[in-house]
Design an enzyme around this catalytic site. Structure first.
Site: not given
Length: 474
Positions: A227-228, A247-248, A281, A376
């Site tokens: 996520g963020s 996992e950003l 992402c 991002e």
């Protein structure tokens, strides 16, 4: 689809409250999904904790059979899964079908990995003190894992947590993204039908403020979060000594060197930057082009976008760019575009809002410190930049707080190897965009992009603890 409840302990549990699930393209309410809270989280953790002794003792062949049954169940419902992803995530149908196919591969790969006892024989007599001893090292499951999943891949990113969990003999509480819970609850139905034991995999929804309960409970041994960055780093702080993988976000860079094959590169860059409205992402965001090829590459990319990248209804098979996930996301990215234009950026193409969609947008002269480059975007936006030599290009890609994946287009093997050594990213792709991912490759990032790796076998390693057995022969 109106789900009857949350899937906890092998049962469907009704909730007192529900939440709306909205079609991002039309803005219409699709369904009311069950909304859990502290009581449901507690029940799910208790169920997962109670199921762990059985899960860890399940033989590998049985784990593999169950995972293959899930893969077959997704295959049998593939049209339903794809349509659900389109409806609640706004993902164009072609990509929703692709995600469904990938989820089948994820569970199939996990079935294969479940049959392998990962470990090694230890050559203890390599040292004089080890003579006369025999040793092995083997991995053992941790226990209850909290899997926290995002909206943009509501099936396959759930699969990348559930499948290695089952394959490695752990149990899980899956916290579904509140914007896209229907796909995950459909997967829960398939898991129930596949015969995975009650309590091994539990699916909950809850307000984001209740997630801390999953992270801080002592019975939960690991947190796997996608996520963020803002949420991910807060969860890390709250997790204390608990194992966690993050996992950003990303800020993916692509290098088009002077020897790049533009015939191959341009369609890949366009697809990598704009597919599914860039809400990935590893979506292509920054493109660095050698000055000798800049004008040609820019012209060809803009032409390709205008001719081939269609924006609109995600149910149309020709659509590449569907809607942003909600009005807030669209408003935020419009603000970043306006700020960049005000600071001197130039719109090469796109920029229009079409209903709830932002059309594929290419910008030039965007200062690297602006949010549109430094953060991002998570939108169908690509920025173009010139460079003079390859080392400068590598430095430009690295000049980011993120480090997930990067792409390099070159015919020079030495430059490819140099990029592999120098780029501060979890993955380097040669003559391919960073949007590329296969289910069995290690996947994850460094810096603000997080740490730990997914990809079935690598996730299984994160979800297990290595233990040594040493035997003295005499």
């Amino acid at each position: 689809m109106s789900p009857s409840g949350l899937f906890i302990g092998g049962k469907w549990i009704g909730t007192a409250e529900t939440m709306p699930v909205v079609d991002p393209y039309t803005g219409e309410e699709l369904a009311r999904a069950p909304l859990g809270g502290p009581a449901e989280i507690e029940e799910a953790i208790t169920a997962a904790h109670g199921a762990f002794p059985g899960a860890r003792s399940t033989p590998p062949h049985r784990r593999a059979e169950m995972l293959l049954a899930v893969a077959r169940g997704i295959e049998a419902r593939k049209d339903e899964f794809a349509k659900t992803i389109v409806s609640e995530a706004g993902k164009p149908i072609v990509f929703a079908e692709g995600e469904t196919a990938r989820a089948i591969m994820t569970f199939t790969a996990a079935a294969e990995e479940a049959r392998r006892q990962h470990g090694e024989v230890l050559d203890l007599d390599a040292f004089p003190s080890g003579e006369g001893h025999f040793g092995i090292a083997r991995r053992f499951p941790l226990g209850v894992i909290a899997g926290i999943t995002p909206f943009n891949f509501p099936l396959n990113l759930v699969a990348h947590k559930v499948a290695p969990c089952v394959a490695s003999g752990n149990t899980m509480v899956v916290k579904l993204a509140p914007k896209t819970p229907l796909t995950g609850l459909l997967l829960a139905r398939v898991i129930e039908e596949a015969g995975i034991p009650a309590g091994q995999v539990n699916f909950v929804t809850c307000p984001n403020e209740d997630v801390a309960r999953l992270v801080t409970d002592d019975r939960v041994k690991m947190v796997s979060f996608t996520g963020s960055p803002a949420v991910g780093w807060k969860l890390k702080e709250a997790s204390g000594r608990k194992r966690i993988t993050l996992e950003l976000g990303g800020n993916a860079g692509v290098i088009l060197h002077e020897d790049a094959d533009l015939d191959a590169a341009i369609p890949l860059v366009a697809s990598g930057g704009f597919a599914s409205a860039g809400q990935s992402c590893i979506s292509v965001q920054r493109v660095f082009i050698h000055e000798s090829r800049y004008d040609e590459a820019r012209s060809r990319l803009v032409a390709h976008v205008r001719e081939s990248i269609r924006t609109g209804d995600p149910r149309e098979r020709s659509t590449v760019v569907g809607p942003m996930i909600n009005a807030a996301a669209l408003e935020q990215i419009r603000g970043r575009i306006d700020a960049a234009l005000a600071a001197g950026a130039v719109m090469a193409c796109g920029g229009r809002t079409i209903g709830r969609c932002l059309e594929a947008t290419v910008l030039e002269n965007v200062a690297p410190e602006l949010d549109l480059c430094a953060k991002e975007a998570f939108a169908p936006i690509v920025t173009l930049h010139r460079y003079r030599d390859f080392e400068e290009a590598l430095a430009l890609v690295n000049a980011s707080d993120f480090g997930l994946q990067a792409g390099v287009f070159t015919r020079d093997l030495q430059l490819a190897l140099r990029a592999f050594e120098a780029l501060d990213t979890g993955g380097v792709l040669i003559n391919q965009t960073p949007t590329f991912r296969v289910e069995n490759m290690p996947y994850g990032g460094i810096k603000m992009s997080g740490f730990g790796r997914e990809g079935v076998r690598y996730a299984m390693e994160e979800m297990t603890e290595i233990k040594s057995l040493i035997i003295r022969r005499s």
